[in-house]
Write a protein that holds these residues in place. Structure first.
Motif, PDB file in Angstrom:
ATOM      1  N   THR A  13       0.842  -1.189   0.000  1.00  0.00           N
ATOM      2  CA  THR A  13       0.000   0.000   0.000  1.00  0.00           C
ATOM      3  C   THR A  13       0.884   1.247   0.000  1.00  0.00           C
ATOM      4  O   THR A  13       2.110   1.170   0.201  1.00  0.00           O
ATOM      5  CB  THR A  13      -0.900   0.043   1.239  1.00  0.00           C
ATOM      6  OG1 THR A  13      -0.070   0.172   2.407  1.00  0.00           O
ATOM      7  CG2 THR A  13      -1.760  -1.203   1.334  1.00  0.00           C
ATOM      8  N   VAL A  14       0.234   2.397  -0.182  1.00  0.00           N
ATOM      9  CA  VAL A  14       0.963   3.660  -0.121  1.00  0.00           C
ATOM     10  C   VAL A  14       1.644   3.817   1.234  1.00  0.00           C
ATOM     11  O   VAL A  14       2.829   4.180   1.311  1.00  0.00           O
ATOM     12  CB  VAL A  14      -0.003   4.840  -0.394  1.00  0.00           C
ATOM     13  CG1 VAL A  14       0.643   6.171  -0.022  1.00  0.00           C
ATOM     14  CG2 VAL A  14      -0.434   4.847  -1.852  1.00  0.00           C
ATOM     15  N   ALA A  15       0.931   3.540   2.287  1.00  0.00           N
ATOM     16  CA  ALA A  15       1.512   3.669   3.630  1.00  0.00           C
ATOM     17  C   ALA A  15       2.714   2.754   3.809  1.00  0.00           C
ATOM     18  O   ALA A  15       3.748   3.147   4.377  1.00  0.00           O
ATOM     19  CB  ALA A  15       0.451   3.362   4.691  1.00  0.00           C
ATOM     20  N   GLN A  16       2.633   1.523   3.298  1.00  0.00           N
ATOM     21  CA  GLN A  16       3.746   0.582   3.418  1.00  0.00           C
ATOM     22  C   GLN A  16       4.943   1.025   2.578  1.00  0.00           C
ATOM     23  O   GLN A  16       6.096   0.875   3.005  1.00  0.00           O
ATOM     24  CB  GLN A  16       3.271  -0.805   3.000  1.00  0.00           C
ATOM     25  CG  GLN A  16       2.303  -1.447   3.979  1.00  0.00           C
ATOM     26  CD  GLN A  16       1.635  -2.693   3.411  1.00  0.00           C
ATOM     27  OE1 GLN A  16       1.511  -2.867   2.198  1.00  0.00           O
ATOM     28  NE2 GLN A  16       1.197  -3.583   4.308  1.00  0.00           N
ATOM     29  N   ASN A  17       4.674   1.568   1.397  1.00  0.00           N
ATOM     30  CA  ASN A  17       5.760   2.077   0.564  1.00  0.00           C
ATOM     31  C   ASN A  17       6.497   3.218   1.262  1.00  0.00           C
ATOM     32  O   ASN A  17       7.728   3.269   1.268  1.00  0.00           O
ATOM     33  CB  ASN A  17       5.220   2.566  -0.781  1.00  0.00           C
ATOM     34  CG  ASN A  17       5.281   1.504  -1.868  1.00  0.00           C
ATOM     35  OD1 ASN A  17       6.331   1.222  -2.420  1.00  0.00           O
ATOM     36  ND2 ASN A  17       4.129   0.907  -2.147  1.00  0.00           N
ATOM     37  N   ILE A  18       5.733   4.139   1.840  1.00  0.00           N
ATOM     38  CA  ILE A  18       6.352   5.286   2.512  1.00  0.00           C
ATOM     39  C   ILE A  18       7.166   4.835   3.719  1.00  0.00           C
ATOM     40  O   ILE A  18       8.254   5.347   3.983  1.00  0.00           O
ATOM     41  CB  ILE A  18       5.271   6.305   2.930  1.00  0.00           C
ATOM     42  CG1 ILE A  18       4.628   6.931   1.678  1.00  0.00           C
ATOM     43  CG2 ILE A  18       5.867   7.401   3.809  1.00  0.00           C
ATOM     44  CD1 ILE A  18       3.454   7.840   1.973  1.00  0.00           C
ATOM     45  N   LEU A  43      -3.575   6.375   1.508  1.00  0.00           N
ATOM     46  CA  LEU A  43      -2.652   5.509   2.245  1.00  0.00           C
ATOM     47  C   LEU A  43      -2.965   4.022   2.113  1.00  0.00           C
ATOM     48  O   LEU A  43      -2.062   3.178   2.195  1.00  0.00           O
ATOM     49  CB  LEU A  43      -2.617   5.909   3.723  1.00  0.00           C
ATOM     50  CG  LEU A  43      -1.934   7.250   4.028  1.00  0.00           C
ATOM     51  CD1 LEU A  43      -2.045   7.583   5.509  1.00  0.00           C
ATOM     52  CD2 LEU A  43      -0.471   7.241   3.584  1.00  0.00           C
ATOM     53  N   ASP A  44      -4.227   3.670   1.899  1.00  0.00           N
ATOM     54  CA  ASP A  44      -4.595   2.253   1.817  1.00  0.00           C
ATOM     55  C   ASP A  44      -4.618   1.724   0.382  1.00  0.00           C
ATOM     56  O   ASP A  44      -4.924   0.545   0.163  1.00  0.00           O
ATOM     57  CB  ASP A  44      -5.972   2.030   2.463  1.00  0.00           C
ATOM     58  CG  ASP A  44      -5.948   2.285   3.969  1.00  0.00           C
ATOM     59  OD1 ASP A  44      -4.898   2.025   4.582  1.00  0.00           O
ATOM     60  OD2 ASP A  44      -6.966   2.761   4.504  1.00  0.00           O
ATOM     61  N   ARG A  45      -4.309   2.565  -0.588  1.00  0.00           N
ATOM     62  CA  ARG A  45      -4.332   2.130  -1.990  1.00  0.00           C
ATOM     63  C   ARG A  45      -2.999   1.513  -2.410  1.00  0.00           C
ATOM     64  O   ARG A  45      -1.957   1.762  -1.799  1.00  0.00           O
ATOM     65  CB  ARG A  45      -4.657   3.303  -2.909  1.00  0.00           C
ATOM     66  CG  ARG A  45      -6.043   3.901  -2.682  1.00  0.00           C
ATOM     67  CD  ARG A  45      -6.353   4.928  -3.749  1.00  0.00           C
ATOM     68  NE  ARG A  45      -7.575   5.670  -3.450  1.00  0.00           N
ATOM     69  CZ  ARG A  45      -8.073   6.617  -4.224  1.00  0.00           C
ATOM     70  NH1 ARG A  45      -7.457   6.943  -5.352  1.00  0.00           N
ATOM     71  NH2 ARG A  45      -9.180   7.257  -3.884  1.00  0.00           N
ATOM     72  N   LYS A  46      -3.044   0.737  -3.507  1.00  0.00           N
ATOM     73  CA  LYS A  46      -1.842   0.186  -4.128  1.00  0.00           C
ATOM     74  C   LYS A  46      -1.390   1.139  -5.256  1.00  0.00           C
ATOM     75  O   LYS A  46      -2.203   1.901  -5.798  1.00  0.00           O
ATOM     76  CB  LYS A  46      -2.125  -1.200  -4.717  1.00  0.00           C
ATOM     77  CG  LYS A  46      -2.575  -2.238  -3.694  1.00  0.00           C
ATOM     78  CD  LYS A  46      -1.410  -2.694  -2.835  1.00  0.00           C
ATOM     79  CE  LYS A  46      -1.848  -3.790  -1.850  1.00  0.00           C
ATOM     80  NZ  LYS A  46      -2.249  -5.029  -2.521  1.00  0.00           N
ATOM     81  N   PRO A  47      -0.107   1.102  -5.633  1.00  0.00           N
ATOM     82  CA  PRO A  47       0.372   1.983  -6.707  1.00  0.00           C
ATOM     83  C   PRO A  47      -0.430   1.887  -8.005  1.00  0.00           C
ATOM     84  O   PRO A  47      -0.594   2.889  -8.711  1.00  0.00           O
ATOM     85  CB  PRO A  47       1.823   1.514  -6.907  1.00  0.00           C
ATOM     86  CG  PRO A  47       2.228   1.018  -5.562  1.00  0.00           C
ATOM     87  CD  PRO A  47       0.991   0.366  -4.999  1.00  0.00           C
ATOM     88  N   SER A  48      -0.953   0.703  -8.330  1.00  0.00           N
ATOM     89  CA  SER A  48      -1.712   0.536  -9.569  1.00  0.00           C
ATOM     90  C   SER A  48      -3.008   1.331  -9.562  1.00  0.00           C
ATOM     91  O   SER A  48      -3.620   1.562 -10.614  1.00  0.00           O
ATOM     92  CB  SER A  48      -2.022  -0.942  -9.810  1.00  0.00           C
ATOM     93  OG  SER A  48      -2.808  -1.464  -8.742  1.00  0.00           O
ATOM     94  N   GLN A  49      -3.453   1.755  -8.391  1.00  0.00           N
ATOM     95  CA  GLN A  49      -4.697   2.510  -8.261  1.00  0.00           C
ATOM     96  C   GLN A  49      -4.459   4.018  -8.242  1.00  0.00           C
ATOM     97  O   GLN A  49      -5.396   4.787  -8.033  1.00  0.00           O
ATOM     98  CB  GLN A  49      -5.412   2.098  -6.966  1.00  0.00           C
ATOM     99  CG  GLN A  49      -5.801   0.636  -6.919  1.00  0.00           C
ATOM    100  CD  GLN A  49      -6.316   0.231  -5.540  1.00  0.00           C
ATOM    101  OE1 GLN A  49      -5.591   0.267  -4.548  1.00  0.00           O
ATOM    102  NE2 GLN A  49      -7.587  -0.139  -5.488  1.00  0.00           N
ATOM    103  N   LEU A  50      -3.221   4.427  -8.493  1.00  0.00           N
ATOM    104  CA  LEU A  50      -2.851   5.840  -8.409  1.00  0.00           C
ATOM    105  C   LEU A  50      -2.562   6.426  -9.783  1.00  0.00           C
ATOM    106  O   LEU A  50      -2.138   5.725 -10.697  1.00  0.00           O
ATOM    107  CB  LEU A  50      -1.608   6.014  -7.529  1.00  0.00           C
ATOM    108  CG  LEU A  50      -1.658   5.434  -6.113  1.00  0.00           C
ATOM    109  CD1 LEU A  50      -0.315   5.677  -5.427  1.00  0.00           C
ATOM    110  CD2 LEU A  50      -2.806   6.039  -5.318  1.00  0.00           C
ATOM    111  N   GLY A  73       7.163  11.164  -0.722  1.00  0.00           N
ATOM    112  CA  GLY A  73       6.875  10.907   0.680  1.00  0.00           C
ATOM    113  C   GLY A  73       7.840   9.923   1.299  1.00  0.00           C
ATOM    114  O   GLY A  73       8.278  10.094   2.439  1.00  0.00           O
ATOM    115  N   ARG A  74       8.193   8.889   0.534  1.00  0.00           N
ATOM    116  CA  ARG A  74       9.137   7.891   1.038  1.00  0.00           C
ATOM    117  C   ARG A  74      10.490   8.542   1.336  1.00  0.00           C
ATOM    118  O   ARG A  74      11.153   8.207   2.318  1.00  0.00           O
ATOM    119  CB  ARG A  74       9.304   6.768   0.009  1.00  0.00           C
ATOM    120  CG  ARG A  74      10.171   5.614   0.493  1.00  0.00           C
ATOM    121  CD  ARG A  74      10.124   4.472  -0.482  1.00  0.00           C
ATOM    122  NE  ARG A  74      10.456   4.901  -1.831  1.00  0.00           N
ATOM    123  CZ  ARG A  74      10.247   4.169  -2.927  1.00  0.00           C
ATOM    124  NH1 ARG A  74       9.690   2.979  -2.824  1.00  0.00           N
ATOM    125  NH2 ARG A  74      10.574   4.619  -4.110  1.00  0.00           N
TER     126      ARG A  74
END
Length: 367
Positions: free
Chosen positions: A91-96, A127-134, A145-146
């Motif tokens: 997810t976005v949060a996990q990537n960051i 934050l709960d989305r995956k990169p493919s959804q962005l 952000g990361r």
């Protein structure tokens, strides 16, 4: 944040030298943009700062510390890549949070850092989305952000906007500018887009063939280009560069054109001393060739003359008038309301105080 100093840096691949004696210095909180055509060495220079490429000579100092021999992880830098480099299954949060997790930062601190960065970049709802959804712009914010969670001495950006469409590039450019002004981060930013360089930078380094052509503020680079390459590369449209003959006393230059030649006074009386009777190259920005105004009559630095207009290019607020000067195409920039037509003659004013002069042999600016 820390300062960055690059001292006599060299980089070679075998017998091929790709960076030749580069010297740059950016203050704490500054925004340095490395710009130049493809293959000029700007990405290689960024990679040497990051530690992804070893240098062949010189030093790289971050916050006064020589990091030339250190691993990337030990340099206290964060890098934002052109490709975003996001993990698709996270997810976005996990990537960051991933970098913090790898450094075994406790979860409460990771969560607090992710929340802070997400609020700064206005991506809390993602934050709960995956990169493919962005979208592309959202992915770029996540990549930024990361990097921001690290709070490093220097941020490195490698053409971060090149994969975005034109409108999104402008929007993200504004976001990066706003972020820098708010956080006072030290940034080194690579781009081939000179408009990005002019709008973002506190300092610009123009590279060509691995050689630093000029280093200065955007205003210095634009108004006083060090040589013909910088003059032509920086600016859109680029600077008009035309040949001119110098009066024997150096007090004026004469440019050929269809019909009567055009004589222009030299803004600084002694700048062309020693060039009397010789041919030089005159540089005039398009905005220095414009429609006459009532106040021009009292200004001796403004020369008004008739030009035959070959092409007219409306851009909305402005219109570009293309004519001939010194045997070359010359572009002027007028307001949209000025009545000007292709194939007709129009009166244009040249602001000679904005002219720069170049030696045709050395290609360096005179004065």
């Amino acid at each position: 944040m820390g300062s960055l100093d690059i001292v006599h840096l060299k980089k070679s691949y075998g017998s091929v030298q790709v960076l030749n004696d580069i010297n740059l210095s950016i203050e704490k909180g500054g925004f340095l943009v490395l710009v130049g055509p493809s293959g000029c060495g700007k990405s290689t220079l960024l990679n040497t700062i990051a530690g992804l490429e070893p240098i062949s000579g010189g030093e790289i100092r971050i916050a006064g510390r020589d990091v030339s021999g250190l691993r990337p992880a030990d340099r206290d830098i964060a890098m934002v890549f052109q490709s975003y480099a996001l993990y698709p299954t996270m997810t976005v949060a996990q990537n960051i949070a991933f970098g913090l997790e790898m450094r075994k930062v406790p979860k409460p601190e990771r969560d607090a850092a992710v929340k802070r960065v997400a609020e700064t970049l206005q991506i809390t709802h993602l934050l709960d989305r995956k990169p493919s959804q962005l979208s592309g712009g959202q992915r770029q914010r996540v990549a930024m952000g990361r990097a921001l969670t690290r709070n490093p001495q220097v941020f490195l950006f490698d053409e971060p906007l090149s994969n975005l469409d034109a409108k999104l590039r402008v929007d993200m450019r504004t976001e990066i500018k706003r972020l820098h002004e708010r956080l006072k981060t030290t940034i080194v930013y690579v781009t081939h887009d000179q408009i990005e360089a002019m709008t973002l930078a506190t300092k610009i380094a123009v590279l060509k063939g691995g050689v630093l052509q000029q280093f200065g503020t955007p205003a210095e680079i634009y108004e006083r280009p060090a040589n013909l390459f910088v003059a032509e590369f920086m600016g859109s449209p680029s600077m008009n560069l035309v040949r001119a003959g110098v009066d024997p006393d150096g007090g004026a230059v004469t440019l050929a054109r269809g019909g009567e030649p055009l004589r222009l006074p030299v803004k600084a009386g002694r700048i062309l001393e020693g060039y009397g009777g010789r041919e030089i190259i005159v540089g005039i920005r398009p905005e220095a060739i414009t429609e006459p105004r009532s106040e021009n009559g009292a200004d001796p630095s403004v020369v008004v003359s008739d030009f035959r207009i070959d092409v007219v290019e409306p851009t909305g607020a402005d219109v570009y008038a293309i004519s001939e000067l010194g045997g070359r195409q010359a572009i002027g920039r007028c307001s949209a309301g000025y009545p000007i037509r292709a194939g007709q003659t129009a009166r244009l004013a040249i602001h000679t105080d904005k002219i720069v002069y170049f030696d045709p042999k050395t290609e360096e600016r005179i004065g």
